[in-house]
Design a protein around this motif. Structure first.
Motif, PDB file in Angstrom:
ATOM      1  N   ALA A   6      70.917 -35.966 -10.449  1.00  0.00           N
ATOM      2  CA  ALA A   6      71.858 -35.815 -11.052  1.00  0.00           C
ATOM      3  C   ALA A   6      72.579 -37.097 -11.375  1.00  0.00           C
ATOM      4  O   ALA A   6      72.971 -37.502 -12.345  1.00  0.00           O
ATOM      5  CB  ALA A   6      72.699 -34.605 -11.147  1.00  0.00           C
ATOM      6  N   ARG A   7      73.424 -37.869 -10.294  1.00  0.00           N
ATOM      7  CA  ARG A   7      74.227 -38.969  -9.993  1.00  0.00           C
ATOM      8  C   ARG A   7      73.233 -39.453 -10.530  1.00  0.00           C
ATOM      9  O   ARG A   7      73.789 -40.641 -11.322  1.00  0.00           O
ATOM     10  CB  ARG A   7      74.261 -39.058  -8.687  1.00  0.00           C
ATOM     11  CG  ARG A   7      75.814 -38.364  -7.843  1.00  0.00           C
ATOM     12  CD  ARG A   7      76.246 -38.632  -6.826  1.00  0.00           C
ATOM     13  NE  ARG A   7      75.406 -38.809  -5.782  1.00  0.00           N
ATOM     14  CZ  ARG A   7      74.951 -37.469  -5.181  1.00  0.00           C
ATOM     15  NH1 ARG A   7      75.973 -36.586  -5.094  1.00  0.00           N
ATOM     16  NH2 ARG A   7      74.618 -37.688  -3.848  1.00  0.00           N
ATOM     17  N   GLN A   8      72.452 -39.766 -10.571  1.00  0.00           N
ATOM     18  CA  GLN A   8      71.072 -41.282 -10.616  1.00  0.00           C
ATOM     19  C   GLN A   8      70.590 -40.977 -12.015  1.00  0.00           C
ATOM     20  O   GLN A   8      70.783 -42.239 -12.778  1.00  0.00           O
ATOM     21  CB  GLN A   8      69.851 -41.114  -9.891  1.00  0.00           C
ATOM     22  CG  GLN A   8      70.082 -40.981  -8.760  1.00  0.00           C
ATOM     23  CD  GLN A   8      69.171 -40.773  -7.777  1.00  0.00           C
ATOM     24  OE1 GLN A   8      67.776 -41.149  -8.346  1.00  0.00           O
ATOM     25  NE2 GLN A   8      68.617 -41.191  -6.684  1.00  0.00           N
ATOM     26  N   ARG A   9      70.745 -39.520 -11.995  1.00  0.00           N
ATOM     27  CA  ARG A   9      70.110 -39.892 -13.892  1.00  0.00           C
ATOM     28  C   ARG A   9      71.740 -39.464 -14.929  1.00  0.00           C
ATOM     29  O   ARG A   9      71.484 -39.425 -16.725  1.00  0.00           O
ATOM     30  CB  ARG A   9      69.318 -38.967 -14.501  1.00  0.00           C
ATOM     31  CG  ARG A   9      68.134 -39.245 -13.736  1.00  0.00           C
ATOM     32  CD  ARG A   9      67.084 -38.126 -13.964  1.00  0.00           C
ATOM     33  NE  ARG A   9      65.715 -38.837 -13.060  1.00  0.00           N
ATOM     34  CZ  ARG A   9      64.651 -38.413 -12.547  1.00  0.00           C
ATOM     35  NH1 ARG A   9      64.569 -36.434 -12.764  1.00  0.00           N
ATOM     36  NH2 ARG A   9      63.269 -38.309 -11.708  1.00  0.00           N
ATOM     37  N   GLY A  10      72.891 -38.973 -14.963  1.00  0.00           N
ATOM     38  CA  GLY A  10      73.721 -38.787 -15.395  1.00  0.00           C
ATOM     39  C   GLY A  10      73.586 -37.482 -16.012  1.00  0.00           C
ATOM     40  O   GLY A  10      74.056 -37.023 -17.299  1.00  0.00           O
ATOM     41  N   PHE A  11      73.237 -36.565 -15.325  1.00  0.00           N
ATOM     42  CA  PHE A  11      73.757 -34.863 -15.938  1.00  0.00           C
ATOM     43  C   PHE A  11      74.470 -34.383 -14.815  1.00  0.00           C
ATOM     44  O   PHE A  11      74.145 -34.358 -13.809  1.00  0.00           O
ATOM     45  CB  PHE A  11      72.149 -34.088 -15.997  1.00  0.00           C
ATOM     46  CG  PHE A  11      71.391 -34.680 -15.377  1.00  0.00           C
ATOM     47  CD1 PHE A  11      71.108 -32.938 -14.020  1.00  0.00           C
ATOM     48  CD2 PHE A  11      70.156 -35.214 -15.102  1.00  0.00           C
ATOM     49  CE1 PHE A  11      69.691 -33.616 -13.230  1.00  0.00           C
ATOM     50  CE2 PHE A  11      69.136 -35.578 -13.951  1.00  0.00           C
ATOM     51  CZ  PHE A  11      68.787 -34.210 -13.356  1.00  0.00           C
ATOM     52  N   ARG A  12      74.274 -32.942 -14.956  1.00  0.00           N
ATOM     53  CA  ARG A  12      74.971 -31.690 -13.982  1.00  0.00           C
ATOM     54  C   ARG A  12      74.140 -31.323 -13.232  1.00  0.00           C
ATOM     55  O   ARG A  12      73.511 -31.217 -13.363  1.00  0.00           O
ATOM     56  CB  ARG A  12      75.841 -30.962 -15.339  1.00  0.00           C
ATOM     57  CG  ARG A  12      77.414 -30.254 -14.599  1.00  0.00           C
ATOM     58  CD  ARG A  12      77.353 -29.250 -15.415  1.00  0.00           C
ATOM     59  NE  ARG A  12      77.109 -28.338 -16.356  1.00  0.00           N
ATOM     60  CZ  ARG A  12      76.806 -27.281 -16.446  1.00  0.00           C
ATOM     61  NH1 ARG A  12      78.031 -27.305 -16.984  1.00  0.00           N
ATOM     62  NH2 ARG A  12      76.382 -26.600 -17.558  1.00  0.00           N
ATOM     63  N   ALA A  13      75.040 -31.661 -12.194  1.00  0.00           N
ATOM     64  CA  ALA A  13      74.261 -30.903 -10.653  1.00  0.00           C
ATOM     65  C   ALA A  13      73.908 -29.468 -11.315  1.00  0.00           C
ATOM     66  O   ALA A  13      75.270 -28.548 -11.592  1.00  0.00           O
ATOM     67  CB  ALA A  13      75.593 -31.544  -9.349  1.00  0.00           C
ATOM     68  N   PRO A  14      73.628 -29.079 -10.705  1.00  0.00           N
ATOM     69  CA  PRO A  14      73.366 -27.205 -11.196  1.00  0.00           C
ATOM     70  C   PRO A  14      74.167 -26.755  -9.693  1.00  0.00           C
ATOM     71  O   PRO A  14      74.775 -26.848  -8.976  1.00  0.00           O
ATOM     72  CB  PRO A  14      72.344 -27.309 -10.257  1.00  0.00           C
ATOM     73  CG  PRO A  14      71.541 -28.112  -9.411  1.00  0.00           C
ATOM     74  CD  PRO A  14      72.587 -29.610 -10.054  1.00  0.00           C
TER      75      PRO A  14
END
Length: 170
Positions: free
Chosen positions: A88-96
């Motif tokens: 998520a950090r690498q791709r810019g989306f919210r962590a589950p």
């Protein structure tokens, strides 16, 4: 040698796979698996329009098999969370969240985590829903202990796969 092209949900990648005459592997890592049914249909339509022979559709999704549903979730969640936080950090989306994870482990979600019967039932449903003939379990998650990986492999081969075959013929 049979070749499959993995796609993650872009119509363009589905059509490109058909254009080049390869089999389609739907890489489903989250959300409801049924949302990929239009891609199976698009693939078959594109093959027909492009004059290509029929090709199979497969599904590639993460999972973990243990003796019980509860044990599978308990073993898999910490490693899934850690890995997906990094992604998520690498791709810019919210962590589950665990709630999101629980939904994806549920009957309609993209994670095949549970007992052999639970996982087999879910795979058979997915294959039917997507018109697919192949399922690849992406077992393991960064850091998951070797013993748990080996249990997943054993249960998948000795219990899940035979159950899925039986479910698909009945």
């Amino acid at each position: 040698m049979p070749t499959w092209i993995g796609v993650g949900g872009s119509p363009e990648s589905v059509i490109r796979t058909a254009r080049h005459g390869f089999s389609l592997m739907l890489a489903i890592i989250g959300g409801p698996t049924a949302r990929f049914a239009p891609f199976s249909a698009l693939f078959r339509e594109a093959l027909d329009k492009l004059g290509q022979p029929e090709r199979p559709v497969g599904v590639h999704s993460p999972g973990h098999v243990a003796a019980t549903d509860e044990k599978a979730v308990e073993e898999f969640w910490p490693y899934y969370e850690s890995t997906m936080r990094m992604v998520a950090r690498q791709r810019g989306f919210r962590a589950p969240t665990f709630e999101h994870f629980s939904h994806d482990v549920g009957p309609d979600g993209a994670l095949y985590v549970g007992s052999p019967e639970t996982v087999a039932r879910k795979i058979a449903t997915t294959l039917r829903t997507l018109g697919a003939s192949r399922f690849d379990l992406k077992y393991g998650m960064n850091g998951l202990p070797h013993e748990e990986l080996m249990t997943t492999i054993e249960l998948f081969g000795t219990q899940v796969a035979p159950l899925v075959r039986d479910m698909m013929t009945s």
